[in-house]
Design a protein around this motif. Structure first.
Motif, mmCIF file in Angstrom:
data_model
loop_
_atom_site.group_PDB
_atom_site.id
_atom_site.type_symbol
_atom_site.label_atom_id
_atom_site.label_comp_id
_atom_site.label_asym_id
_atom_site.label_seq_id
_atom_site.Cartn_x
_atom_site.Cartn_y
_atom_site.Cartn_z
ATOM 1 N N MET A 1 0.546 -1.713 0.161
ATOM 2 C CA MET A 1 -0.192 -0.601 -0.008
ATOM 3 C C MET A 1 0.587 1.261 0.161
ATOM 4 O O MET A 1 2.068 1.710 0.311
ATOM 5 N N ASN A 2 0.322 1.573 -0.022
ATOM 6 C CA ASN A 2 0.826 3.608 -0.571
ATOM 7 C C ASN A 2 1.577 4.033 0.870
ATOM 8 O O ASN A 2 0.393 3.842 1.104
ATOM 9 N N ARG A 3 2.495 4.505 0.676
ATOM 10 C CA ARG A 3 3.442 4.548 2.114
ATOM 11 C C ARG A 3 1.954 6.379 2.554
ATOM 12 O O ARG A 3 2.024 5.923 3.839
ATOM 13 N N VAL A 4 1.649 7.065 1.778
ATOM 14 C CA VAL A 4 1.569 7.946 2.614
ATOM 15 C C VAL A 4 -0.219 8.381 3.169
ATOM 16 O O VAL A 4 -0.756 8.494 3.835
ATOM 17 N N HIS A 222 6.337 -11.672 2.738
ATOM 18 C CA HIS A 222 6.378 -10.490 3.483
ATOM 19 C C HIS A 222 7.582 -9.919 4.688
ATOM 20 O O HIS A 222 8.162 -11.360 4.853
ATOM 21 N N GLY A 223 7.854 -8.620 4.034
ATOM 22 C CA GLY A 223 9.123 -8.521 4.596
ATOM 23 C C GLY A 223 9.406 -8.505 6.387
ATOM 24 O O GLY A 223 7.911 -7.766 6.326
ATOM 25 N N ASP A 224 9.917 -9.316 7.226
ATOM 26 C CA ASP A 224 10.035 -9.269 8.151
ATOM 27 C C ASP A 224 10.529 -7.901 8.636
ATOM 28 O O ASP A 224 10.692 -8.092 10.399
ATOM 29 N N ASP A 225 10.554 -7.170 8.542
ATOM 30 C CA ASP A 225 11.091 -5.818 9.064
ATOM 31 C C ASP A 225 10.401 -4.844 7.995
ATOM 32 O O ASP A 225 10.469 -2.925 7.887
ATOM 33 N N ASP A 226 8.236 -4.946 7.560
ATOM 34 C CA ASP A 226 7.783 -4.426 7.293
ATOM 35 C C ASP A 226 6.914 -3.195 8.186
ATOM 36 O O ASP A 226 6.532 -4.128 9.464
ATOM 37 N N ARG A 227 7.145 -2.006 8.544
ATOM 38 C CA ARG A 227 7.328 -0.868 9.194
ATOM 39 C C ARG A 227 5.847 -0.840 8.841
ATOM 40 O O ARG A 227 4.364 -0.409 9.501
ATOM 41 N N GLU A 228 5.282 -0.835 7.766
ATOM 42 C CA GLU A 228 3.674 0.143 7.380
ATOM 43 C C GLU A 228 2.601 -1.033 7.135
ATOM 44 O O GLU A 228 1.775 -0.570 8.081
ATOM 45 N N THR A 229 2.929 -2.221 6.271
ATOM 46 C CA THR A 229 2.443 -3.419 7.265
ATOM 47 C C THR A 229 2.699 -4.470 7.773
ATOM 48 O O THR A 229 3.314 -5.291 7.319
ATOM 49 N N PRO A 230 3.099 -4.189 9.127
ATOM 50 C CA PRO A 230 3.532 -5.277 9.869
ATOM 51 C C PRO A 230 3.290 -6.963 9.738
ATOM 52 O O PRO A 230 2.304 -7.447 9.902
ATOM 53 N N PRO A 231 4.452 -7.940 10.015
ATOM 54 C CA PRO A 231 4.208 -9.313 8.765
ATOM 55 C C PRO A 231 3.111 -9.774 9.811
ATOM 56 O O PRO A 231 2.655 -11.155 9.149
ATOM 57 N N HIS A 252 14.831 -8.531 7.022
ATOM 58 C CA HIS A 252 15.877 -7.703 6.885
ATOM 59 C C HIS A 252 14.620 -6.900 5.652
ATOM 60 O O HIS A 252 15.589 -5.689 5.475
ATOM 61 N N ALA A 253 13.284 -7.078 5.476
ATOM 62 C CA ALA A 253 13.149 -5.981 4.252
ATOM 63 C C ALA A 253 11.833 -5.543 4.763
ATOM 64 O O ALA A 253 10.881 -6.426 5.612
ATOM 65 N N GLY A 254 11.521 -5.213 4.001
ATOM 66 C CA GLY A 254 10.544 -3.806 4.490
ATOM 67 C C GLY A 254 9.493 -3.834 3.883
ATOM 68 O O GLY A 254 8.997 -5.172 2.749
ATOM 69 N N HIS A 255 8.785 -2.892 3.543
ATOM 70 C CA HIS A 255 7.627 -3.125 2.789
ATOM 71 C C HIS A 255 7.488 -2.888 1.386
ATOM 72 O O HIS A 255 7.174 -3.459 0.478
ATOM 73 N N HIS A 256 8.711 -2.620 0.787
ATOM 74 C CA HIS A 256 8.767 -2.529 -1.177
ATOM 75 C C HIS A 256 9.660 -2.892 -1.266
ATOM 76 O O HIS A 256 10.556 -2.846 -2.980
#
Length: 280
Positions: A1-4, A222-231, A252-256
């Protein structure tokens, strides 16, 4: 999803500061990103009627032995222009790739994004109008992953789902992204206005509920370090799936940034079990 989009929605509904209608507008109307056709591969243009809106897309034809079709569903604020890497990966292996702009995105019609409420029906209408090799695999990024899951719960033509960084339900992800000073009342007011304007029910936008009805195989990445949509969203969906399923948490991956060499290998190995090469 869009970050903003969640942050914009919630920061505009502060009590006594800005009206909740601003937050509802930010939710329903993601910024339209211009479609750039810089694809290196030959492709056809699609102009289709979805569930009450016209959608624009592309189709890339698979090479060699035909193995099936990948339906690519982009994330919020994105469009079919991001399908190039998907086509580059799958077309040489025999898969057609179909990518289209979701409603209220890119060059497609529709004034409001409903995060799967209407978008799942749009996918069904797209499949009604194009003849593609089976099996059909829906691959969605973020919002697109959520749409793919919701569609697979009711459309038996979807033989498998690859959901990358999906949210489990709209209300939960909105609450998690809320700034600390936005109250539950602020959020609820914005949702009520959005629901009335776009004629949808936010609580019905729930991939985790849809997951209980999915019979097709599902791969969640899913990234295990996704701060936008947590795992935790991926884990809830995974736990709800009753049949063949796999969850890959990318270290170590985020959302994107979950699609790397290791995850592509996971995808290819998984697809080999649900879409073995065959003549079509």
């Amino acid at each position: 999803m869009n970050r903003v989009w969640i942050a914009a929605m919630l920061t505009t509904v502060l009590a006594g500061c800005m009206p909740p209608s601003w937050g509802a507008g930010a939710l329903l109307h993601p910024q339209r990103k211009a479609v750039v056709d810089d694809q290196r591969r030959p492709h056809e243009t699609l102009d289709l009627m979805a569930a009450g809106v016209r959608v624009k897309g592309w189709r890339f034809r698979g090479e060699g032995t035909r193995r099936g079709t990948i339906i690519y569903l982009h994330g919020a604020g994105d469009n079919r222009g991001s399908s190039g890497s998907i086509a580059d990966h799958f077309v040489p292996g025999g898969f057609d790739v179909v990518a289209y702009d979701s409603r209220a995105h890119g060059e497609s019609g529709g004034a409001a994004c409903t995060y799967g409420y209407y978008e799942k029906a749009d996918l069904g209408r797209v499949l009604d109008q194009i003849a593609v090799p089976a099996p059909i695999i829906a691959l969605g990024m973020s919002l697109g992953g959520a749409v793919a899951l919701q569609a697979a719960a009711t459309d038996a033509r979807i033989a498998a789902v690859i959901a990358i960084a999906p949210f489990s339900d709209l209300r939960t992800v909105a609450s998690e992204r809320a700034p600390f000073f936005a109250s539950k009342g602020n959020i609820d007011d914005a949702f009520r206005i959005a629901e009335a304007e776009a004629h949808f029910q936010a609580d019905d936008v729930s991939p985790v509920v849809a997951a209980r009805k999915i019979t097709a195989p599902v791969l969640i990445i899913h990234g295990d370090d996704d701060r936008e949509t947590p795992p935790a969203h991926a884990r809830r969906i995974f736990d709800a799936l009753p049949n063949t399923k796999k969850l890959v948490l990318v270290p170590h991956a985020g959302h994107h940034n979950v699609l790397n060499a290791a995850t592509w290998s996971e995808i290819d190995a998984w697809i080999a079990t649900v879409a073995a090469p065959r003549s079509l």
